[in-house]
Design an enzyme around this catalytic site. Structure first.
Site, mmCIF file in Angstrom:
data_model
loop_
_atom_site.group_PDB
_atom_site.id
_atom_site.type_symbol
_atom_site.label_atom_id
_atom_site.label_comp_id
_atom_site.label_asym_id
_atom_site.label_seq_id
_atom_site.Cartn_x
_atom_site.Cartn_y
_atom_site.Cartn_z
ATOM 1 N N GLU A 1 -8.602 -0.739 7.986
ATOM 2 C CA GLU A 1 -7.178 -0.937 8.502
ATOM 3 C C GLU A 1 -7.515 -1.153 10.031
ATOM 4 O O GLU A 1 -6.778 -1.620 10.678
ATOM 5 C CB GLU A 1 -6.435 0.276 8.325
ATOM 6 N N SER B 1 2.037 6.654 2.471
ATOM 7 C CA SER B 1 2.872 7.631 3.031
ATOM 8 C C SER B 1 4.175 7.851 1.988
ATOM 9 O O SER B 1 4.705 7.172 1.033
ATOM 10 C CB SER B 1 3.471 7.058 4.242
ATOM 11 N N GLU C 1 -1.981 10.635 17.608
ATOM 12 C CA GLU C 1 -2.171 11.921 17.789
ATOM 13 C C GLU C 1 -3.219 12.384 16.573
ATOM 14 O O GLU C 1 -4.086 12.946 16.887
ATOM 15 C CB GLU C 1 -0.746 13.023 17.519
ATOM 16 N N GLN D 1 0.742 -1.134 0.106
ATOM 17 C CA GLN D 1 0.033 -0.172 0.088
ATOM 18 C C GLN D 1 0.775 1.368 -0.022
ATOM 19 O O GLN D 1 1.441 1.622 0.960
ATOM 20 C CB GLN D 1 -0.769 0.016 1.290
ATOM 21 N N GLY D 2 1.167 1.873 -1.050
ATOM 22 C CA GLY D 2 2.030 2.907 -1.243
ATOM 23 C C GLY D 2 1.128 4.290 -1.027
ATOM 24 O O GLY D 2 0.727 5.065 -1.790
#
Lengths: 362, 268
Positions: A233, A121, A346, A118-119
């Protein structure tokens, strides 16, 4: 067949078919084991339940997939992270790929013939997906991709990759492609993690040509694809992950004699809470078929529970993490990433604040 | 008695309005008039979460925990208050007939609660009471979150709302995470062990809510004029009742160590 009947039948089958891993803990061996488990489960039909017939499935509720994953995790048959990638990428293909492409490709993933990655980031945009800059531009009937991805899990072992690219400015200018990893112009550089495993890679795209029919959805659908994918996810994958963490708690219990029951109880309570929440998420998914920002709560609970568990293990097994070259060391170190991977805690809290508590923009 | 959909919404509305204006013995009487004992006997899985969660959200109090414990013990309703275990091996009674007893012995931290110490009692069944208190604690936590959230939106500092500061947003988000997690455990609290874990999770979540929300409210949340402290005091007492989250967590740890494995109570 009810979920309970399914589980009973699956357990019987697994009792009769030994799929236990070998002792080899190299990444290659782990992935070969994932493939072997998927293959066996696919051939016997188990892996096909809960998936639609259009992609080679046998239908039935998606809950059955969570049951299969839980058994795989509980028996320690396959590396949980790699195994669970099916839950992220197969639904995305079903929703966004052209039907013929999904029908051709999804069975290859489910049957263990291929691993995918899964590309998402990039060096300049981790959790801030909207700022991604890998570019795709039209050239004749094809698209050409240039740029770099980072933290791409399993990239060095993957046959295909779901890649997010920029085709125009803004959220509406993100477009997804399903790219063959052996396409000329793709370079993969594995990244060693602090727990000593080649988990991720950098992936470089240099004039990589992708046919137009490998686009997922239409130009500009990439942001929505990502928003649809991320709850996956954090749902069935987390049911698997929780089951895995429970096996670690069991091992911890088996190893400890005079222990601090309060600390042990706190770790159990955190895992129990995660599992209860994860089950509610599973039933919401079963009822509505869609999940949204509320899965960010599951992610925060997972990060906290995972780290609480391994902190407890380190406390109750003095020296184990620091002095022994074993699984407690690698798993403890890996748990440090639980509040980072899949969107940091965060970022999840930002989502909770904006989308669930309606606190406005930050 | 069938309560669902619009009927349930109507009942919830009525209960909420009643609790907004009534508390203590008057609320006990009002709940009885609304058919509380029948609801408890016939539809506890609806009535208990509804009533106890609303007690938490509205900040009202009633002595209906006695009914829950009595009913679980097979005692008739209505009836007298039963001795209840409190954290640290103490015993308390939640008085029903407050007009006839001296209020000087009541809980000091939450003076609204007619709770007094007593000698040892006979160990009552705990699961049903712990579930009820779990919902109450979660309701109180949600009340605190609502107060802090509104304050964060209304109050401006340095020219912008508090709600725009990430430190503030994250405290409120953590509060919601704790409450949602605890609420999930309430749905897996059917047996003795599940109820114990749920009470522990709810007590912990309410404490988290108290800490974060008081911090977000700043000075005003520390004053007597603001409502927050009433919920904080309530949560301190309810957490100790039928076992504190700390005690129950330790008990859960001892239990899984003795069993040799950690039960997976939530099943698909």
């Amino acid at each position: 067949m009810s979920v309970t009947e399914f589980r009973v039948a699956l357990r019987l089958w697994l009792d009769e078919h030994d799929l236990s891993p070998t002792g080899d803990r190299s990444r290659e061996a782990e992935l070969a084991q994932v493939s072997r488990v998927r293959r066996a489960l696919y051939d016997a039909g188990w892996m096909r339940y809960g998936w639609p017939a259009e992609v080679g499935g046998l239908g039935g509720p998606a809950l059955l997939r969570a049951v299969v994953g839980e058994e795989v995790a509980t028996r320690g048959l396959a590396e949980p992270g790699a195994y669970s990638m099916i839950e992220v990428l197969a639904p995305t293909m079903i929703s966004y790929a052209a039907p013929e492409l999904a029908a051709e490709m999804v069975p290859r993933l489910l049957s263990g013939a291929e691993h995918w990655c899964q590309g998402f980031s990039e060096p300049g945009s981790g959790s801030d997906l909207a700022s991604l800059s890998t570019r795709a531009r039209r050239r004749g009937g094809d698209w050409v991709i240039d740029g770099q991805k980072l933290w791409t899990g399993l990239a060095q072992f993957a046959t295909r990759c779901v890649v997010l690219t920029r085709t125009a400015p803004g959220h509406g200018g993100i477009t997804a492609f399903f790219v063959d990893m052996d396409t000329p112009g793709i370079t993969v550089r594995p990244l060693r993690t602090m727990h000593g495993v080649d988990d991720f890679a950098e992936v470089f795209f240099d004039d990589v040509i992708v046919p137009a029919d490998r686009m997922l959805g239409r130009p500009g659908d990439g942001w929505q694809l990502a928003m649809d994918l991320l709850p996956h996810e954090r749902s069935t994958c987390f049911w698997h992950r929780g089951a895995h963490l429970f096996t670690r708690l069991d091992r911890l219990i088996a190893r400890t004699t005079p222990v601090d029951d309060a600390e042990l109880g706190a770790a159990y309570l955190a895992l129990h809470t995660l599992r209860c929440r994860s089950r509610l998420t599973q039933s919401r998914l079963a009822e509505h078929g869609r999940l949204g920002p509320e899965t960010s709560i599951d992610k925060v609970l997972l990060g906290t529970a995972e780290q609480t568990l391994f902190d407890t293990a380190r406390d109750l097994l003095p020296g184990e993490v620091e002095l022994n070259d074993g699984e407690w060391r690698t798993e403890f170190l890996y748990s440090r990433a639980a509040t980072i991977y899949g969107g940091t805690s965060e970022i999840q809290r930002n989502i909770i604040a904006r989308r669930l508590l309606d606190l406005g923009k930050d | 008695m069938i309560v669902d959909g619009p009927e349930l919404a109507l009942l919830a509305g009525t209960l909420r309005r009643t609790m907004a204006t009534t508390s203590g013995p008057a609320l006990d009487r009002a709940l009885y008039r609304l058919g509380w004992p029948d609801m408890l006997v016939e539809i506890p899985e609806i009535a208990v979460p509804l009533v106890f969660r609303l007690l938490g959200e509205t900040g009202a109090q009633a002595s209906v925990l006695n009914d829950v414990v009595r009913h679980a013990a097979g005692a008739p309703l209505p009836g007298e208050a039963v001795p209840l275990p409190f954290a640290g091996g103490s015993w308390v009674v939640w008085e029903r007939d407050v007009e006839t007893v001296s209020t000087t012995t009541f809980s000091v931290v939450d003076r609204e609660l007619p709770l007094r110490r007593t000698g040892t009692g006979e160990q009552p069944p705990l699961a049903a009471g712990r579930r009820a208190l779990g919902w109450w604690l979660i309701g109180a936590g949600r009340a605190m979150l609502a107060l802090a959230r509104q304050h964060a939106l209304d109050r401006k500092q340095f020219g912008r709302p508090l709600a725009s500061f990430q430190a503030v947003r994250h405290r409120l988000a953590e509060t919601l995470v704790a409450l949602e997690g605890a609420e999930a455990t309430m749905h897996t609290a059917g047996d003795e062990f599940g109820a114990m874990l749920a009470k522990a999770a709810a007590g912990q979540a309410a404490s988290t809510a108290a800490r974060h929300c008081q911090q977000v409210l700043g000075g005003i949340g520390f004053t007597d004029e603001h409502d927050l402290h009433r919920h904080i005091r309530r949560v301190l007492v309810l957490d100790g009742l039928l076992g504190s989250s700390r005690e129950l967590t330790r008990q859960a740890g001892a239990s899984i160590r003795t069993r040799g494995s950690a039960p997976r109570l939530a099943q698909l």
